[in-house]
Design a protein around this motif. Structure first.
Motif, short mmCIF file in Angstrom:
data_model
loop_
_atom_site.label_atom_id
_atom_site.label_comp_id
_atom_site.label_asym_id
_atom_site.label_seq_id
_atom_site.Cartn_x
_atom_site.Cartn_y
_atom_site.Cartn_z
N ILE A 154 19.00 -10.91 -0.24
CA ILE A 154 18.16 -9.90 -0.89
C ILE A 154 18.57 -9.73 -2.35
O ILE A 154 17.72 -9.63 -3.25
CB ILE A 154 18.22 -8.57 -0.13
N GLU A 155 19.87 -9.74 -2.60
CA GLU A 155 20.37 -9.62 -3.98
C GLU A 155 19.92 -10.81 -4.83
O GLU A 155 19.50 -10.65 -5.98
CB GLU A 155 21.90 -9.54 -3.98
N LEU A 156 20.02 -12.01 -4.27
CA LEU A 156 19.57 -13.20 -5.01
C LEU A 156 18.06 -13.16 -5.27
O LEU A 156 17.60 -13.49 -6.36
CB LEU A 156 19.92 -14.47 -4.23
N PHE A 157 17.30 -12.74 -4.26
CA PHE A 157 15.86 -12.63 -4.42
C PHE A 157 15.53 -11.63 -5.54
O PHE A 157 14.64 -11.88 -6.36
CB PHE A 157 15.21 -12.20 -3.10
N ALA A 158 16.25 -10.51 -5.57
CA ALA A 158 16.02 -9.51 -6.61
C ALA A 158 16.33 -10.09 -7.99
O ALA A 158 15.61 -9.82 -8.96
CB ALA A 158 16.87 -8.27 -6.33
N ALA A 159 17.41 -10.86 -8.08
CA ALA A 159 17.75 -11.47 -9.37
C ALA A 159 16.65 -12.44 -9.82
O ALA A 159 16.26 -12.45 -11.00
CB ALA A 159 19.08 -12.21 -9.26
N PHE A 160 16.13 -13.23 -8.89
CA PHE A 160 15.04 -14.15 -9.25
C PHE A 160 13.78 -13.39 -9.65
O PHE A 160 13.05 -13.81 -10.56
CB PHE A 160 14.74 -15.12 -8.10
N MET A 161 13.53 -12.26 -8.98
CA MET A 161 12.36 -11.46 -9.33
C MET A 161 12.51 -10.86 -10.74
O MET A 161 11.54 -10.79 -11.49
CB MET A 161 12.13 -10.34 -8.30
N MET A 162 13.72 -10.44 -11.08
CA MET A 162 13.95 -9.93 -12.44
C MET A 162 13.67 -11.01 -13.47
O MET A 162 13.02 -10.74 -14.50
CB MET A 162 15.40 -9.45 -12.58
N ILE A 163 14.13 -12.21 -13.21
CA ILE A 163 13.88 -13.32 -14.13
C ILE A 163 12.39 -13.65 -14.18
O ILE A 163 11.83 -13.89 -15.24
CB ILE A 163 14.71 -14.56 -13.72
N ARG A 164 11.74 -13.62 -13.02
CA ARG A 164 10.32 -13.97 -12.94
C ARG A 164 9.47 -12.98 -13.73
O ARG A 164 8.57 -13.37 -14.46
CB ARG A 164 9.89 -13.97 -11.46
N PHE A 165 9.74 -11.67 -13.58
CA PHE A 165 8.94 -10.66 -14.28
C PHE A 165 9.29 -10.59 -15.76
O PHE A 165 8.43 -10.25 -16.58
CB PHE A 165 9.10 -9.29 -13.64
N ASN A 166 10.55 -10.85 -16.12
CA ASN A 166 10.98 -10.88 -17.52
C ASN A 166 10.59 -9.60 -18.25
O ASN A 166 10.10 -9.62 -19.38
CB ASN A 166 10.42 -12.12 -18.23
N ASP A 167 10.80 -8.46 -17.58
CA ASP A 167 10.46 -7.17 -18.15
C ASP A 167 11.58 -6.19 -17.79
O ASP A 167 11.97 -6.09 -16.62
CB ASP A 167 9.12 -6.68 -17.59
#
Length: 91
Positions: A22-35
């Protein structure tokens, strides 16, 4: 040679692996949204998951060794977990 793992240990490890995913997924989502705003929302949602995983893994572990602990030790364990949760609680 077979190594048999206890179900309690497997349950605790599975919860930690799930938490890490879940932590890794959240990190990828942060990078994906770039906001920054969305990253803060994602990060704050993780603040709920961490203590929940802590409580669940502790509960599973205590269930596994409940017959070996005295009431006094149970009190100190719950007091310690309570202190941790109080310390990480946002004001």
């Amino acid at each position: 040679m077979f190594v048999l793992l206890e179900k309690i240990v497997l349950g605790m490890a599975f919860l930690r692996i799930l938490s890490g995913c879940i932590e890794l997924f959240a990190a990828f989502m942060m990078i994906r949204f770039n906001d920054v705003e969305k990253a803060i929302i994602i990060n704050s949602s993780l603040a709920f998951i961490g203590p929940l995983v802590l409580l669940l893994t502790t509960a599973i572990g205590l269930f596994g060794i409940a017959d070996q602990l005295s009431v006094k030790k149970f009190f100190w364990i719950f007091f310690g977990v309570g202190c941790i949760l109080y310390g990480v609680k946002s004001s």
